[in-house]
Design a protein around this motif. Structure first.
Motif, PDB file in Angstrom:
ATOM      1  N   CYS A 125      64.723  25.296  87.170  1.00  0.00           N
ATOM      2  CA  CYS A 125      63.183  25.708  87.208  1.00  0.00           C
ATOM      3  C   CYS A 125      62.382  24.257  87.412  1.00  0.00           C
ATOM      4  O   CYS A 125      62.530  23.397  86.559  1.00  0.00           O
ATOM      5  CB  CYS A 125      62.568  26.150  85.797  1.00  0.00           C
ATOM      6  SG  CYS A 125      61.186  26.545  85.652  1.00  0.00           S
TER       7      CYS A 125
ATOM      8  N   CYS B  83      54.803  28.681  84.998  1.00  0.00           N
ATOM      9  CA  CYS B  83      55.755  29.049  85.996  1.00  0.00           C
ATOM     10  C   CYS B  83      54.853  28.946  87.356  1.00  0.00           C
ATOM     11  O   CYS B  83      53.886  29.471  87.544  1.00  0.00           O
ATOM     12  CB  CYS B  83      56.247  30.498  85.820  1.00  0.00           C
ATOM     13  SG  CYS B  83      56.962  31.364  87.333  1.00  0.00           S
TER      14      CYS B  83
ATOM     15  N   ARG C  21      56.197  30.438  90.224  1.00  0.00           N
ATOM     16  CA  ARG C  21      56.798  31.399  90.920  1.00  0.00           C
ATOM     17  C   ARG C  21      57.419  31.124  92.191  1.00  0.00           C
ATOM     18  O   ARG C  21      57.559  31.444  93.420  1.00  0.00           O
ATOM     19  CB  ARG C  21      55.674  32.310  91.514  1.00  0.00           C
ATOM     20  CG  ARG C  21      54.833  33.437  90.461  1.00  0.00           C
ATOM     21  CD  ARG C  21      54.342  32.722  89.377  1.00  0.00           C
ATOM     22  NE  ARG C  21      53.700  33.633  88.592  1.00  0.00           N
ATOM     23  CZ  ARG C  21      53.062  33.398  87.332  1.00  0.00           C
ATOM     24  NH1 ARG C  21      53.000  32.031  87.080  1.00  0.00           N
ATOM     25  NH2 ARG C  21      52.386  34.190  86.623  1.00  0.00           N
TER      26      ARG C  21
ATOM     27  N   ALA D 201      59.490  25.544  82.825  1.00  0.00           N
ATOM     28  CA  ALA D 201      58.860  27.088  82.383  1.00  0.00           C
ATOM     29  C   ALA D 201      59.893  27.679  81.302  1.00  0.00           C
ATOM     30  O   ALA D 201      59.300  28.785  80.525  1.00  0.00           O
ATOM     31  CB  ALA D 201      58.171  27.853  83.275  1.00  0.00           C
TER      32      ALA D 201
ATOM     33  N   ILE E 283      60.095  32.729  79.170  1.00  0.00           N
ATOM     34  CA  ILE E 283      59.444  32.057  80.310  1.00  0.00           C
ATOM     35  C   ILE E 283      58.063  31.846  79.999  1.00  0.00           C
ATOM     36  O   ILE E 283      57.330  32.799  79.616  1.00  0.00           O
ATOM     37  CB  ILE E 283      59.711  32.988  81.604  1.00  0.00           C
ATOM     38  CG1 ILE E 283      61.259  32.945  81.872  1.00  0.00           C
ATOM     39  CG2 ILE E 283      58.852  32.282  82.815  1.00  0.00           C
ATOM     40  CD1 ILE E 283      61.527  33.551  83.030  1.00  0.00           C
TER      41      ILE E 283
END
Ligand code: SF4
Length: 64
Positions: free
Chosen positions: A55, A10, A12, A59, A5
Motif C-alpha cells: 500500500c 487511501c 484508491r 492506509a 483500511i
C-alpha cells in the motif's frame, strides 16, 4: 486480529485488491473493502502483511 483500511489515507491505487483479492475487494465506488472478518490463520496473516507492504499510502493496518 483484524485488518483495517483507513479510507482517509487511501488513494484508491488498487494494489491491495489486485494483489490480495482473497482478503480485499474493490467496491463499486472504487473503495477497497476487507472481506475477511478475522485474520485467523498464518496464511491470511502473510497475505495481510503483504497487502500492508504494497500500500503506497500506508492506509492498511493489522489490529488485535
Ligand atoms: S493499496 Fe492502499 S491506497 Fe491503494 S487502494 Fe489499497 S488501501 Fe487504498
Amino acid at each position: 486480529m483484524k485488518l483495517k483500511i483507513d479510507l482517509d489515507k487511501c488513494i484508491r491505487s488498487g494494489e491491495c485488491y489486485y494483489n490480495h483479492p482473497e482478503i480485499i475487494r474493490m467496491q463499486d465506488n472504487g473503495d477497497p473493502e476487507i472481506i475477511v472478518a478475522e485474520i485467523s490463520t498464518p496464511e491470511l496473516k502473510r497475505h495481510a502483511e503483504q497487502a500492508i507492504e504494497v500500500c503506497p499510502a500506508m492506509a492498511i493496518s493489522l489490529e488485535d
